[in-house]
Write a protein that holds these residues in place. Structure first.
Motif, PDB file in Angstrom:
ATOM      1  N   TYR A  45       1.005  -1.175  -0.031  1.00 25.92           N
ATOM      2  CA  TYR A  45       0.064  -0.038   0.004  1.00 25.92           C
ATOM      3  C   TYR A  45       0.932   1.239  -0.163  1.00 25.92           C
ATOM      4  CZ  TYR A  45      -3.697  -3.053   1.011  1.00 25.92           C
ATOM      5  OH  TYR A  45      -4.829  -4.296   1.089  1.00 25.92           O
ATOM      6  N   PHE A  46       0.376   2.565  -0.674  1.00 24.54           N
ATOM      7  CA  PHE A  46       1.337   3.527  -0.829  1.00 24.54           C
ATOM      8  C   PHE A  46       0.355   4.636  -0.566  1.00 24.54           C
ATOM      9  CE2 PHE A  46       3.062   0.522  -3.528  1.00 24.54           C
ATOM     10  CZ  PHE A  46       4.224   0.339  -3.140  1.00 24.54           C
ATOM     11  N   ALA A  47       0.968   5.801   0.289  1.00 22.95           N
ATOM     12  CA  ALA A  47       0.160   6.861   0.500  1.00 22.95           C
ATOM     13  C   ALA A  47       0.793   8.086  -0.387  1.00 22.95           C
ATOM     14  CB  ALA A  47       0.251   7.106   2.005  1.00 22.95           C
ATOM     15  N   VAL A  48       1.732   7.885  -1.063  1.00 20.21           N
ATOM     16  CA  VAL A  48       2.806   8.971  -1.749  1.00 20.21           C
ATOM     17  C   VAL A  48       2.961   8.529  -2.998  1.00 20.21           C
ATOM     18  CG1 VAL A  48       4.674  10.469  -1.840  1.00 20.21           C
ATOM     19  CG2 VAL A  48       3.463   9.818   0.415  1.00 20.21           C
ATOM     20  N   PRO A  49       2.533   9.065  -4.340  1.00 26.54           N
ATOM     21  CA  PRO A  49       2.914   8.614  -5.461  1.00 26.54           C
ATOM     22  C   PRO A  49       4.046   8.452  -5.792  1.00 26.54           C
ATOM     23  CG  PRO A  49       1.059  10.589  -5.942  1.00 26.54           C
ATOM     24  CD  PRO A  49       1.650  10.386  -4.197  1.00 26.54           C
ATOM     25  N   PRO A  68      13.473  -4.440  -2.060  1.00 26.87           N
ATOM     26  CA  PRO A  68      12.655  -3.331  -2.422  1.00 26.87           C
ATOM     27  C   PRO A  68      12.502  -2.394  -1.231  1.00 26.87           C
ATOM     28  CG  PRO A  68      11.122  -5.155  -1.948  1.00 26.87           C
ATOM     29  CD  PRO A  68      12.621  -5.689  -1.888  1.00 26.87           C
ATOM     30  N   PRO A  69      12.213  -1.048  -1.489  1.00 27.74           N
ATOM     31  CA  PRO A  69      12.085  -0.020  -0.659  1.00 27.74           C
ATOM     32  C   PRO A  69      10.727  -0.092   0.119  1.00 27.74           C
ATOM     33  CG  PRO A  69      11.718   0.901  -2.683  1.00 27.74           C
ATOM     34  CD  PRO A  69      12.164  -0.489  -2.901  1.00 27.74           C
ATOM     35  N   PRO A  70      10.680   0.400   1.260  1.00 27.83           N
ATOM     36  CA  PRO A  70       9.444   0.208   1.997  1.00 27.83           C
ATOM     37  C   PRO A  70       8.110   0.948   1.477  1.00 27.83           C
ATOM     38  CG  PRO A  70      10.762   1.699   3.215  1.00 27.83           C
ATOM     39  CD  PRO A  70      11.693   1.128   1.875  1.00 27.83           C
ATOM     40  N   ALA A  71       6.973   0.513   1.453  1.00 29.77           N
ATOM     41  CA  ALA A  71       5.808   0.980   1.044  1.00 29.77           C
ATOM     42  C   ALA A  71       5.326   2.140   1.801  1.00 29.77           C
ATOM     43  CB  ALA A  71       4.773   0.176   0.855  1.00 29.77           C
ATOM     44  N   SER A  72       4.435   2.997   1.544  1.00 30.40           N
ATOM     45  CA  SER A  72       3.775   3.862   2.310  1.00 30.40           C
ATOM     46  C   SER A  72       3.818   5.075   2.045  1.00 30.40           C
ATOM     47  CB  SER A  72       4.371   3.739   3.934  1.00 30.40           C
ATOM     48  OG  SER A  72       4.672   4.763   4.532  1.00 30.40           O
TER      49      SER A  72
END
Length: 72
Positions: A45-49, A68-72
């Motif tokens: 899940y992502f909160a920032v494009p 991979p880098p963390p989501a959010s």
């Protein structure tokens, strides 16, 4: 997930399902996204494009050494 998506994953081919929506914030709608991969990794899940684009850039880079880098 439909069977045709589950079976089409290989080192050269992965199917991604991207959902993008807006949630009601205080006065301004807030952007959200989820990314589901056919290779069985957990949905992210992502909160920032920009974080979504960073993540995709990383998983699509054949020279990426770390996870991979963390989501959010």
């Amino acid at each position: 997930m439909p069977a045709e998506l589950r079976t089409r994953s290989s080192p050269e081919h992965t199917v991604y399902l991207l959902r993008v929506w807006y949630e009601s914030g205080d006065a301004v709608p807030v952007w959200r996204a989820s990314l589901h991969s056919s290779d069985g990794t957990p949905r992210r899940y992502f909160a920032v494009p920009g974080r979504l684009l960073d993540y995709l850039g990383h998983v699509l880079d054949p020279n990426a050494a770390d996870g991979p880098p963390p989501a959010s």
